[in-house]
Scaffold this motif. Structure first.
Motif, PDB file in Angstrom:
ATOM      1  N   VAL A  10      43.190  33.624  44.510  1.00 15.63           N
ATOM      2  CA  VAL A  10      43.836  32.327  44.283  1.00 15.63           C
ATOM      3  C   VAL A  10      44.124  32.157  42.796  1.00 15.63           C
ATOM      4  N   ALA A  11      43.177  32.555  41.957  1.00 18.51           N
ATOM      5  CA  ALA A  11      43.367  32.443  40.508  1.00 18.51           C
ATOM      6  C   ALA A  11      44.565  33.268  40.045  1.00 18.51           C
ATOM      7  N   ALA A  12      44.745  34.454  40.616  1.00 15.61           N
ATOM      8  CA  ALA A  12      45.881  35.303  40.235  1.00 15.61           C
ATOM      9  C   ALA A  12      47.202  34.624  40.587  1.00 15.61           C
ATOM     10  N   VAL A  13      47.265  34.035  41.776  1.00 21.98           N
ATOM     11  CA  VAL A  13      48.495  33.355  42.197  1.00 21.98           C
ATOM     12  C   VAL A  13      48.755  32.134  41.321  1.00 21.98           C
ATOM     13  N   ILE A  14      47.718  31.336  41.080  1.00 20.91           N
ATOM     14  CA  ILE A  14      47.900  30.132  40.262  1.00 20.91           C
ATOM     15  C   ILE A  14      48.257  30.501  38.823  1.00 20.91           C
ATOM     16  N   THR A  15      47.732  31.611  38.336  1.00 22.34           N
ATOM     17  CA  THR A  15      48.098  32.070  36.999  1.00 22.34           C
ATOM     18  C   THR A  15      49.586  32.426  36.947  1.00 22.34           C
ATOM     19  N   ALA A  16      50.086  33.084  37.988  1.00 19.71           N
ATOM     20  CA  ALA A  16      51.513  33.407  38.036  1.00 19.71           C
ATOM     21  C   ALA A  16      52.354  32.123  38.079  1.00 19.71           C
ATOM     22  N   VAL A  17      51.901  31.135  38.849  1.00 21.21           N
ATOM     23  CA  VAL A  17      52.596  29.845  38.898  1.00 21.21           C
ATOM     24  C   VAL A  17      52.581  29.201  37.510  1.00 21.21           C
ATOM     25  N   THR A  18      51.420  29.284  36.839  1.00 17.11           N
ATOM     26  CA  THR A  18      51.283  28.703  35.498  1.00 17.11           C
ATOM     27  C   THR A  18      52.258  29.345  34.519  1.00 17.11           C
ATOM     28  N   ILE A  19      52.346  30.660  34.555  1.00 22.99           N
ATOM     29  CA  ILE A  19      53.271  31.360  33.658  1.00 22.99           C
ATOM     30  C   ILE A  19      54.707  30.932  33.956  1.00 22.99           C
ATOM     31  N   GLY A  20      55.040  30.844  35.242  1.00 23.57           N
ATOM     32  CA  GLY A  20      56.375  30.395  35.622  1.00 23.57           C
ATOM     33  C   GLY A  20      56.675  28.994  35.118  1.00 23.57           C
ATOM     34  N   ALA A  21      55.682  28.115  35.190  1.00 28.14           N
ATOM     35  CA  ALA A  21      55.868  26.736  34.720  1.00 28.14           C
ATOM     36  C   ALA A  21      55.954  26.666  33.203  1.00 28.14           C
ATOM     37  N   ALA A  22      55.257  27.565  32.509  1.00 24.09           N
ATOM     38  CA  ALA A  22      55.188  27.508  31.050  1.00 24.09           C
ATOM     39  C   ALA A  22      56.334  28.240  30.349  1.00 24.09           C
ATOM     40  N   LEU A  23      56.984  29.156  31.023  1.00 23.65           N
ATOM     41  CA  LEU A  23      58.052  29.929  30.373  1.00 23.65           C
ATOM     42  C   LEU A  23      59.126  29.067  29.716  1.00 23.65           C
ATOM     43  N   PRO A  24      59.577  27.979  30.332  1.00 26.69           N
ATOM     44  CA  PRO A  24      60.602  27.162  29.663  1.00 26.69           C
ATOM     45  C   PRO A  24      60.117  26.532  28.353  1.00 26.69           C
ATOM     46  N   LEU A  25      58.808  26.507  28.148  1.00 26.95           N
ATOM     47  CA  LEU A  25      58.276  25.986  26.885  1.00 26.95           C
ATOM     48  C   LEU A  25      58.501  26.977  25.742  1.00 26.95           C
ATOM     49  N   LEU A  26      58.687  28.248  26.096  1.00 29.31           N
ATOM     50  CA  LEU A  26      58.869  29.287  25.089  1.00 29.31           C
ATOM     51  C   LEU A  26      60.326  29.438  24.664  1.00 29.31           C
ATOM     52  N   SER A  27      61.229  29.194  25.615  1.00 29.17           N
ATOM     53  CA  SER A  27      62.645  29.393  25.314  1.00 29.17           C
ATOM     54  C   SER A  27      63.485  28.600  26.313  1.00 29.17           C
ATOM     55  N   ALA A  28      64.632  28.133  25.850  1.00 29.20           N
ATOM     56  CA  ALA A  28      65.560  27.409  26.720  1.00 29.20           C
ATOM     57  C   ALA A  28      66.697  28.315  27.188  1.00 29.20           C
ATOM     58  N   ARG A  30      68.902  30.974  29.322  1.00 27.77           N
ATOM     59  CA  ARG A  30      69.182  31.095  30.753  1.00 27.77           C
ATOM     60  C   ARG A  30      68.330  32.185  31.413  1.00 27.77           C
ATOM     61  N   PRO A  31      68.184  33.381  30.819  1.00 33.30           N
ATOM     62  CA  PRO A  31      67.338  34.400  31.455  1.00 33.30           C
ATOM     63  C   PRO A  31      65.883  33.936  31.636  1.00 33.30           C
ATOM     64  N   ILE A  32      65.366  33.213  30.660  1.00 32.59           N
ATOM     65  CA  ILE A  32      63.996  32.694  30.774  1.00 32.59           C
ATOM     66  C   ILE A  32      63.927  31.652  31.890  1.00 32.59           C
ATOM     67  N   ALA A  33      64.943  30.825  32.018  1.00 37.49           N
ATOM     68  CA  ALA A  33      64.978  29.827  33.095  1.00 37.49           C
ATOM     69  C   ALA A  33      64.999  30.512  34.461  1.00 37.49           C
ATOM     70  N   TYR A  34      65.787  31.575  34.594  1.00 34.66           N
ATOM     71  CA  TYR A  34      65.830  32.315  35.861  1.00 34.66           C
ATOM     72  C   TYR A  34      64.490  32.990  36.142  1.00 34.66           C
ATOM     73  N   LEU A  35      63.901  33.601  35.130  1.00 30.01           N
ATOM     74  CA  LEU A  35      62.596  34.246  35.299  1.00 30.01           C
ATOM     75  C   LEU A  35      61.538  33.219  35.679  1.00 30.01           C
ATOM     76  N   SER A  36      61.586  32.059  35.049  1.00 31.81           N
ATOM     77  CA  SER A  36      60.658  30.976  35.367  1.00 31.81           C
ATOM     78  C   SER A  36      60.792  30.558  36.826  1.00 31.81           C
ATOM     79  N   ALA A  37      62.017  30.345  37.268  1.00 38.60           N
ATOM     80  CA  ALA A  37      62.258  29.925  38.650  1.00 38.60           C
ATOM     81  C   ALA A  37      61.799  30.991  39.638  1.00 38.60           C
ATOM     82  N   LEU A  38      62.078  32.243  39.333  1.00 42.46           N
ATOM     83  CA  LEU A  38      61.682  33.345  40.203  1.00 42.46           C
ATOM     84  C   LEU A  38      60.162  33.464  40.283  1.00 42.46           C
ATOM     85  N   LEU A  39      59.523  33.426  39.137  1.00 41.78           N
ATOM     86  CA  LEU A  39      58.068  33.567  39.090  1.00 41.78           C
ATOM     87  C   LEU A  39      57.369  32.362  39.710  1.00 41.78           C
ATOM     88  N   PHE A  40      57.800  31.169  39.361  1.00 43.22           N
ATOM     89  CA  PHE A  40      57.190  29.951  39.897  1.00 43.22           C
ATOM     90  C   PHE A  40      57.411  29.864  41.404  1.00 43.22           C
TER      91      PHE A  40
END
Length: 123
Positions: A10-28, A30-40
């Motif tokens: 469960v921790a591994a899955v939630i960590t992946a969700v967390t990374i997906g949610a946090a990626l837009p904080l690193l960059s705005a 378009r590729p980061i937004a797509y990666l965020s959506a895919l990962l989340f």
């Protein structure tokens, strides 16, 4: 996920969700937004499978229904409260960034907390 001990699946899955949610904080970008959506989105759907597997390993068979029901209710409450809280924070002077930050912090805290949960002892 079923092979990971305790709450690590469960921790591994939630960590992946967390990374997906946090990626837009690193960059705005378009590729980061797509990666965020895919990962989340991709990892978010795995949460139910991981939690069900976790409940089966941590509760006795006669308690599986109650355990899975309780976890489903908790998940549903989070699904209701999370967007409201995030939306409220995002409507403030700091904008969407603070909503994403709080979401990522809550997700990370839950991943850390579940990672230390143990399975029941074989009796």
């Amino acid at each position: 996920l079923a092979r990971l001990k305790g709450g690590r699946g469960v921790a591994a899955v939630i960590t992946a969700v967390t990374i997906g949610a946090a990626l837009p904080l690193l960059s705005a970008s378009r590729p980061i937004a797509y990666l965020s959506a895919l990962l989340f989105g991709g990892s978010f759907l795995s949460t139910i499978t991981a939690v069900t597997s976790f409940a089966r390993r941590t509760a006795p068979a006669e308690a599986w229904t109650r355990a899975i029901a309780a976890l489903t209710v908790a998940f549903g409450i989070g699904q209701c409260v999370g967007p409201i809280l995030s939306g409220y924070l995002s409507d403030g002077p700091e904008g969407v960034r603070v909503g994403l930050e709080v979401s990522a912090i809550i997700l990370l805290a839950s991943a850390v907390l579940i990672a230390f949960q143990r399975e029941r002892s074989a009796s």
